[in-house]
Design an enzyme around this catalytic site. Structure first.
Site, PDB file in Angstrom:
ATOM      1  N   GLU A   1      -3.882  21.593 -32.082  1.00 21.62           N
ATOM      2  CA  GLU A   1      -5.011  22.234 -32.734  1.00 21.62           C
ATOM      3  C   GLU A   1      -4.718  23.704 -33.003  1.00 21.62           C
ATOM      4  OE1 GLU A   1      -8.700  19.476 -31.131  1.00 21.62           O
ATOM      5  OE2 GLU A   1      -8.147  21.247 -29.982  1.00 21.62           O
TER       6      GLU A   1
ATOM      7  N   CYS B   1      -5.465  31.478 -34.232  1.00 19.68           N
ATOM      8  CA  CYS B   1      -4.971  31.101 -32.907  1.00 19.68           C
ATOM      9  C   CYS B   1      -4.083  29.872 -33.074  1.00 19.68           C
ATOM     10  CB  CYS B   1      -6.152  30.806 -31.986  1.00 19.68           C
ATOM     11  SG  CYS B   1      -5.688  30.269 -30.323  1.00 19.68           S
TER      12      CYS B   1
ATOM     13  N   CYS C   1       0.115  21.001 -22.392  1.00 15.39           N
ATOM     14  CA  CYS C   1       0.474  22.187 -21.620  1.00 15.39           C
ATOM     15  C   CYS C   1       0.964  21.748 -20.251  1.00 15.39           C
ATOM     16  CB  CYS C   1      -0.727  23.119 -21.486  1.00 15.39           C
ATOM     17  SG  CYS C   1      -0.316  24.714 -20.739  1.00 15.39           S
TER      18      CYS C   1
ATOM     19  N   CYS D   1      -3.923  24.947 -15.668  1.00 14.69           N
ATOM     20  CA  CYS D   1      -4.907  25.922 -15.206  1.00 14.69           C
ATOM     21  C   CYS D   1      -6.260  25.214 -15.088  1.00 14.69           C
ATOM     22  CB  CYS D   1      -4.991  27.094 -16.176  1.00 14.69           C
ATOM     23  SG  CYS D   1      -3.435  28.013 -16.308  1.00 14.69           S
TER      24      CYS D   1
ATOM     25  N   CYS E   1      -9.183  25.435 -17.717  1.00 12.00           N
ATOM     26  CA  CYS E   1      -8.826  25.293 -19.123  1.00 12.00           C
ATOM     27  C   CYS E   1      -8.813  23.830 -19.533  1.00 12.00           C
ATOM     28  CB  CYS E   1      -7.446  25.921 -19.354  1.00 12.00           C
ATOM     29  SG  CYS E   1      -6.865  25.793 -21.060  1.00 12.00           S
TER      30      CYS E   1
ATOM     31  N   CYS F   1     -12.202  29.713 -26.533  1.00  7.73           N
ATOM     32  CA  CYS F   1     -11.070  29.933 -25.628  1.00  7.73           C
ATOM     33  C   CYS F   1     -11.121  28.959 -24.455  1.00  7.73           C
ATOM     34  CB  CYS F   1     -11.120  31.367 -25.120  1.00  7.73           C
ATOM     35  SG  CYS F   1      -9.761  31.801 -24.047  1.00  7.73           S
TER      36      CYS F   1
END
Length: 393
Positions: free
Chosen positions: A117, A130, A137, A141, A144, A370
């Site tokens: 994305e 962005c 990933c 985290c 997230c 975010c």
């Protein structure tokens, strides 16, 4: 009411996958030396290679041309050779969602059928794109959403550059030949803050940014590019020397105990080690300051004591602190700090002499804010209890 143990499911129905295999070399993402070498390998005389490289570069990156036959300052036979051996391929737009605030989120398909994305955020006087650097990933985290998706692979330099190019397509930003030059940039800034940890894909990110920063093409200044890392310490000095862009750090905690849970990479390079590396960055990169990103999590990292510790930790580093109200997602194990608490936290930092803007959440209604980015078709089916367990809660 939502069942707390319900799995996270796909939000978006996407078009069927297809592997975009090709024997042709994709020119998008090649650095100038790589492009020149590819042209020579294809039969371009070495004495002509530099000129041809410059001509093709301008067609692809300044004019946004995708058809070799439209490159009218090249001989017809040469255009036919290019058509036979090369291609100009961008990621495929699967879905485009537009938020009430104008934010645009793109679900993009890349080689192998994988999906990532990208998000475009328009603001007064600027527009920020962005971009993602990995499929999924590796960092997990706990706050997230993207981190709940396992790493699939690194993006190529072409897949990173391609995100900027296709957004310029969507916004109609390429210049028109024989028309006055428009100095207004719709995409004026790029942030490497999408899916993935950019410094775990250093070579491709570096090459992509060399293409993006080239003054005869996409032409974004290194001061218009911000790379966000969770703290891959060995690559920070390389980033300063080989890219030289602005740096942002996903910091989010003021003690190793809390940061180990929020940003697990801290177990490998703790706060002290990270800060030692950051003290050198402005000098090595000739950057003005480092941005510390700090997501505000209720009753986790938002006390007055945290704010004071943060100020003491970064003492001596030219910095600003971006406070990010937590953007909630299905199954999230945290809550956003109360607004009064965020403002109090910001006030302590401001009075200590640091800029402490509170980031306005953008694109929440389309899960584009975010920490919310996540490819729908790769969405892991994890329950709230599983996520909390992994976060050590």
């Amino acid at each position: 009411m939502t069942d707390a143990s319900a799995p996270i499911t796909q939000d978006v129905l996407t078009i069927p996958r297809k592997d975009l295999k090709s024997d042709k070399i994709n020119l998008v993402g090649l650095t100038r030396p790589q492009l020149r070498a590819a042209l020579i390998e294809a039969g371009t005389p070495e004495k002509q290679a530099k000129m041809r490289e410059g001509q093709i570069w301008q067609w692809v990156y300044y004019w946004g041309v995708r058809d070799f036959h439209a490159m009218t300052n090249l001989a017809k036979a040469y255009r036919e050779m290019l058509e036979a051996k090369f291609e100009i391929r961008l990621p495929e737009v699967v879905t485009r969602q537009i938020s009430e605030d104008g934010t645009r989120k793109y679900l993009l398909r890349i080689q192998g059928g994988h999906e990532v994305e990208a998000v475009y955020i328009p603001e007064e006087g600027r527009g920020t794109l962005c971009v993602s650097s990995q499929v999924g990933c590796t960092l997990t985290c706990s706050f997230c959403h993207t981190g709940t998706q396992k790493l699939v692979r690194n993006l190529t330099a072409g897949e990173i550059v391609g995100q900027l190019m296709l957004v310029r397509d969507d916004l109609g930003e390429w210049p028109e030949q024989n028309s006055p030059k428009n100095e207004q940039r719709l995409v004026s800034n790029v942030v490497l803050m999408g899916m993935g940890e950019p410094l775990y894909n250093f070579d491709n990110v570096r090459d992509a940014m060399k293409v993006v920063m080239d003054g005869e093409g996409l032409s974004l200044s290194r001061r218009r590019i911000t790379l966000s890392t969770s703290g891959v310490v060995p690559e920070i000095a390389k980033t300063a020397e080989e890219i030289g862009c602005l740096l942002a750090i996903s910091f989010h905690a003021t003690t190793d105990e809390v940061r180990n849970k929020l940003v697990p990479i801290n177990k490998r390079w703790n706060i002290e080690t990270l800060l030692d590396a950051l003290r050198e960055y402005p000098r090595l990169s000739n950057s003005e300051r480092i941005t510390f990103e700090y997501v505000m999590l209720k009753d986790v990292n938002d006390t007055d004591a945290d704010a004071r510790r943060l100020v003491n930790l970064i003492k001596g580093i030219p910095a600003k602190i971006n406070l990010i109200p937590f953007n909630e997602w299905p199954g999230a194990p945290y809550q956003r700090s109360d607004w009064e608490r965020i403002e109090r936290f910001a006030d302590i930092i401001y009075k200590a002499g640091y800029a402490s803007p509170i980031r306005t959440p953008r694109g929440e209604d389309i899960m584009a804010a975010c920490g919310q980015l996540k490819s729908a078709t790769e969405r892991a089916r994890k329950s709230r209890k599983e996520i909390e367990s992994e976060a050590g809660l």
